[in-house]
Design an enzyme around this catalytic site. Structure first.
Site, PDB file in Angstrom:
ATOM      1  N   GLN A 125       5.665  11.285  -0.171  1.00 29.61           N
ATOM      2  CA  GLN A 125       7.097  11.049  -0.079  1.00 29.61           C
ATOM      3  C   GLN A 125       7.690  10.912  -1.472  1.00 29.61           C
ATOM      4  O   GLN A 125       7.324   9.984  -2.203  1.00 29.61           O
ATOM      5  CB  GLN A 125       7.323   9.762   0.724  1.00 29.61           C
ATOM      6  CG  GLN A 125       8.760   9.348   0.868  1.00 29.61           C
ATOM      7  CD  GLN A 125       8.873   7.877   1.260  1.00 29.61           C
ATOM      8  OE1 GLN A 125       8.351   7.006   0.582  1.00 29.61           O
ATOM      9  NE2 GLN A 125       9.535   7.606   2.362  1.00 29.61           N
ATOM     10  N   SER A 160       2.657   7.525  -3.252  1.00 30.90           N
ATOM     11  CA  SER A 160       1.342   7.307  -2.659  1.00 30.90           C
ATOM     12  C   SER A 160       0.741   8.634  -2.242  1.00 30.90           C
ATOM     13  O   SER A 160       1.403   9.455  -1.607  1.00 30.90           O
ATOM     14  CB  SER A 160       1.447   6.418  -1.421  1.00 30.90           C
ATOM     15  OG  SER A 160       1.931   5.160  -1.789  1.00 30.90           O
ATOM     16  N   GLU A 243      11.048   4.367  10.942  1.00 32.62           N
ATOM     17  CA  GLU A 243      10.137   3.378  10.385  1.00 32.62           C
ATOM     18  C   GLU A 243      10.503   1.994  10.916  1.00 32.62           C
ATOM     19  O   GLU A 243       9.660   1.229  11.353  1.00 32.62           O
ATOM     20  CB  GLU A 243      10.232   3.411   8.869  1.00 32.62           C
ATOM     21  CG  GLU A 243       9.186   2.560   8.187  1.00 32.62           C
ATOM     22  CD  GLU A 243       9.358   2.615   6.669  1.00 32.62           C
ATOM     23  OE1 GLU A 243       8.345   2.638   5.992  1.00 32.62           O
ATOM     24  OE2 GLU A 243      10.503   2.647   6.194  1.00 32.62           O
TER      25      GLU A 243
END
Lengths: 399, 358
Positions: A125, A160, A243
């Site tokens: 992302q 990440s 989310e």
């Protein structure tokens, strides 16, 4: 209140248990495959049986089941119990797929969703930048349309998995003169290309799970955009909504607490089990009050979701509650491991249980969790402003 | 799988909430709080007419025949309104008679408790933190001798359920020989307390006492936890409201991040915790193996949260929060009651630890 499941759901649970008994762990030759191959094979069968990828249409590789929160919960419970691979976690399946389903065009869904939920392709992302953390919409990475390609220049950070990802979904500034939020587009791009350099960021734990990503004339095709030009901010909020809609699931918290109790029984204080110490007993019981609160709050949110009712502001609090708890448990664990706290997470004193090192890792990692995906202070802003209806900060209001 | 209230339960809460809003607005709370006597019989009668005095008592004895969760939901609403009165002791005395009494005792007393003809209470504490059935030393048998402290509305009650040595329960009536009631200046003026001196005082044992006493204690812990949740949630609302109203530097103070974060932190303490008393109440009637421990955890956790939220609420209200005039102090003192009554959070955490086999 009725914590039992109805006969219909118990029957469904029976089917799930039967499926798991027949399919996990893998048998015979299949048992010798590498663990990720085993997981992929099993997931394919679980999707075919209708237990995974339930919200994804069949034509994109899902099992397209009618939404049923309780069945989802039963599947998670039984898969967890059987230690069977569940729906793939990670940023692709949990954030990109729902976003594509809602905002993507047909070819994007066909190309990306199936391989993503099967784990054949991995996403990262591209949101945060060095100068744009909590104030994400101030981001500066620029994408310009040159011929049939977007040409991207700038830098992302805290990315990440960028070092293993095949693709990135990325927020870039495409509209030079538009106001802050309206100048951003949501682009998809390939990571393995000359214009992209990934540099690992080493964390205080010693591991390097995230990276800096530098773009120098990186390219992606014109139609690899989700939503229209300038709508990227709104598209990214879709993802965040997914989310945040995730129900506060306390299973991990409960499991960690059980591990903590086990640690207290095993660790010694003055030659006796630490759990005999009145102070340790108090701290454990106090933590358990929070753990059970979180667990029951998850049950309640699950119930509300099953009835299609709004759980209210509690949904805004799950992250802060679970990261607070993760930190408190880790602090108690560090007291319990005692002088093994002198060791690196991977190091093991002769005769010491391996879990001690994991707790030392958790002591540090729990801080990362409190920052990642919106710091605790940002969470408190969100709770204060959207949950309690307090006015926005004057400075934030201006920008 | 339904971790939520039934419509009837929401209706019950709404009914009690409406009653409290209409009949016991802050001004009436304050009048009782500041008053000499502390017991508003008219208000209490109103609550009894709603059925609040006997929610968990079977219909054959004049009650509503519901469960502890329903009673706890009423306790939450009364806690939210800081409604003064003998609800806690009266409800517990009724439960004790229901769980431990003979048929004759139930027939005699429960309808009178339900109607309010008799005001009842429980006498458990013996001072120095001794609240639990196995800590009682008052001698039982045909007469009672000893001292009981912290008896809710002891100066008003007609009937006392007294905890006796060995975890027994006995009934004695006001005016009985050798019974002296001494008013105590309790910190929580919405729930007055008294001490009892018993000297060879005639009593009538409840035959199921030793088995039922622990159950009554567990129910009491749940009711205190429910009151604490109601009060804490109300204090959060009051603090948020104040932050939205009060202006300084030309803006409402709730826009300042320091205060906003304090309020958010309060919300994070309060909001997820309601399930603790729900579950403990549910377990009381449906999961016997977990009832005792979940009641202990709920009482320890929620009363400690309530106390801390009360301190935070004083701070959030600034100077006005520290005044006698501000309603925050009424809740602050109810929090002190809920925290100390039947044992401190630490005492119940140690019980929870022992019950888990730690």
């Amino acid at each position: 209140m009725d914590l039992s499941y109805s006969a219909e759901y118990e029957a469904f649970r029976g089917e799930v248990v039967k499926f798991l008994a027949a399919n996990w762990p893998l048998q015979g030759k299949e048992a010798e495959l590498a663990s990720d191959q085993k997981a992929a094979l099993f997931r394919g069968r679980a999707i075919a049986a209708g237990y995974l990828a339930r919200s994804v249409p069949v034509k994109y590789g899902g099992s397209e089941q009618a939404p049923d929160v309780l069945k989802g919960q039963i599947i998670r419970e039984e898969f967890f119990r059987a230690r069977a691979p569940g729906d793939l976690a990670g940023i692709g399946p949990s954030m990109l797929v729902p976003t594509l389903l809602e905002k993507g065009v047909e070819w994007q869904k066909e190309k990306f969703i199936g391989p993503t939920i099967r784990g054949e392709i991995v996403w990262c992302q591209g949101y945060s930048e060095p100068g744009s953390g909590s104030d994400l919409a101030s981001l500066q990475t620029r994408a310009e349309l040159v011929g049939d390609d977007w040409v991207i220049n700038g830098q992302k950070i805290w990315t990440s998995g960028a070092h293993v990802a095949d693709y990135m979904f990325c927020l870039c500034r495409t509209e030079r003169d538009a106001p802050k939020h309206a100048g951003i587009s949501y682009l998809l791009l390939e990571m393995k290309q000359p214009g992209i350099e990934v540099r690992p960021l080493r964390q205080m734990t010693g591991a390097a799970d995230f990276n800096e990503v530098f773009f120098s004339d990186a390219r992606t095709p014109r139609d690899w955009i989700v939503g229209k030009r300038g709508e990227g901010w709104i598209v990214s909020r879709t993802t965040l909504k997914h989310e945040r809609n995730m129900i506060g699931d306390a299973a991990n918290t409960v499991m960690m607490f059980e591990g903590l109790v086990a640690l207290a029984k095993r660790a010694l204080r003055d030659g006796r089990p630490a759990i005999d110490d009145p102070g340790i007993r108090q701290r454990l019981a106090q933590l358990e009050g929070y753990v059970r609160s979180h667990q029951y709050s998850g049950y309640r949110q699950l119930t509300k979701a099953a009835k299609a009712q709004d759980p209210g502001r509690i949904g805004l609090m799950n992250k802060l509650v679970s990261t607070n708890l993760g930190q408190e448990m880790a602090k108690l664990a560090l007291d319990l491991v005692g002088d093994d706290g002198l060791l690196e997470p991977g190091e093991r004193r002769l005769g010491a249980p391996r879990e001690n090192g994991q707790w030392i890792g958790q002591f540090m990692w729990s801080l990362g969790s409190a920052v990642a995906g919106g710091t605790a202070n940002i969470q408190r802003n969100v709770i204060g402003e959207r949950g309690l209806g307090l006015p926005r900060d004057a400075a934030a209001q201006r920008s | 799988m339904n971790f939520d209230l039934l419509e009837e339960q929401e209706l019950l809460q709404e009914t009690v909430r409406q009653f409290a809003a209409n009949e016991c607005p802050p001004a009436r709370v304050r009048a009782i709080f500041d008053g000499e006597d502390g017991h508003d019989t008219e208000l209490w009668q109103g609550l009894l007419e709603l059925g609040v005095g006997a929610i968990a008592v079977p219909d054959e004895f004049g009650g509503a025949g519901l469960e502890l969760l329903d009673l706890a939901l009423a306790a939450e609403v009364l806690g939210s309104g800081a409604v003064p009165g003998p609800f806690l002791g009266h409800s517990l005395a009724g439960l004790a008679i229901l769980l431990a009494g003979s048929d004759a005792q139930k027939k005699t007393w429960l309808p009178r408790l339900a109607s309010g003809e008799t005001l009842a209470t429980v006498a458990f504490a013996e001072g120095d933190g001794r609240w639990q059935p196995d800590e009682w030393t008052v001698s039982g048998g045909a007469t009672l001798s000893g001292v009981k402290a912290h008896v809710p509305f002891g100066s008003h009650a007609d009937l006392f359920v007294v905890g006796t040595r060995g975890g027994g329960l006995a009934l004695c009536e006001r005016g009985a020989r050798g019974l002296v009631v001494e008013n105590l200046a309790g910190i929580d003026r919405t729930r007055r307390i008294a001490a009892l001196r018993l000297a060879d005082t005639p009593c009538e044992a409840l035959p199921g006492g030793p088995a039922a006493a622990a159950r009554v204690r567990d129910a009491a812990l749940v009711l205190l936890a429910a009151d604490a949740f109601g009060g804490a949630a109300k204090l959060l609302d009051m603090s948020v409201e104040y932050a939205k109203t009060r202006q300084q530097f030309g803006v409402t103070i709730g826009s300042f991040q320091g205060l906003k974060h304090q309020l958010a932190a309060m919300a994070v303490e309060v909001e997820p915790a309601r399930g603790l008393f729900w579950y403990a109440a549910y377990a009381f009637d449906h999961v016997p193996a977990e009832a005792e421990r979940s009641a202990a955890l709920a009482k320890a956790h929620l009363t400690q949260v309530y106390m801390q939220i009360a301190r935070d609420a004083v701070e959030a209200h600034g100077g006005i929060g520290f005044t006698w005039e501000c309603d925050v102090q009424v809740y602050f003192k109810r929090a002190m009651f809920d925290r100390a009554f039947l044992g401190t959070p630490a005492a119940h955490r140690e019980r929870a630890a022992a019950l888990a086999g730690w």
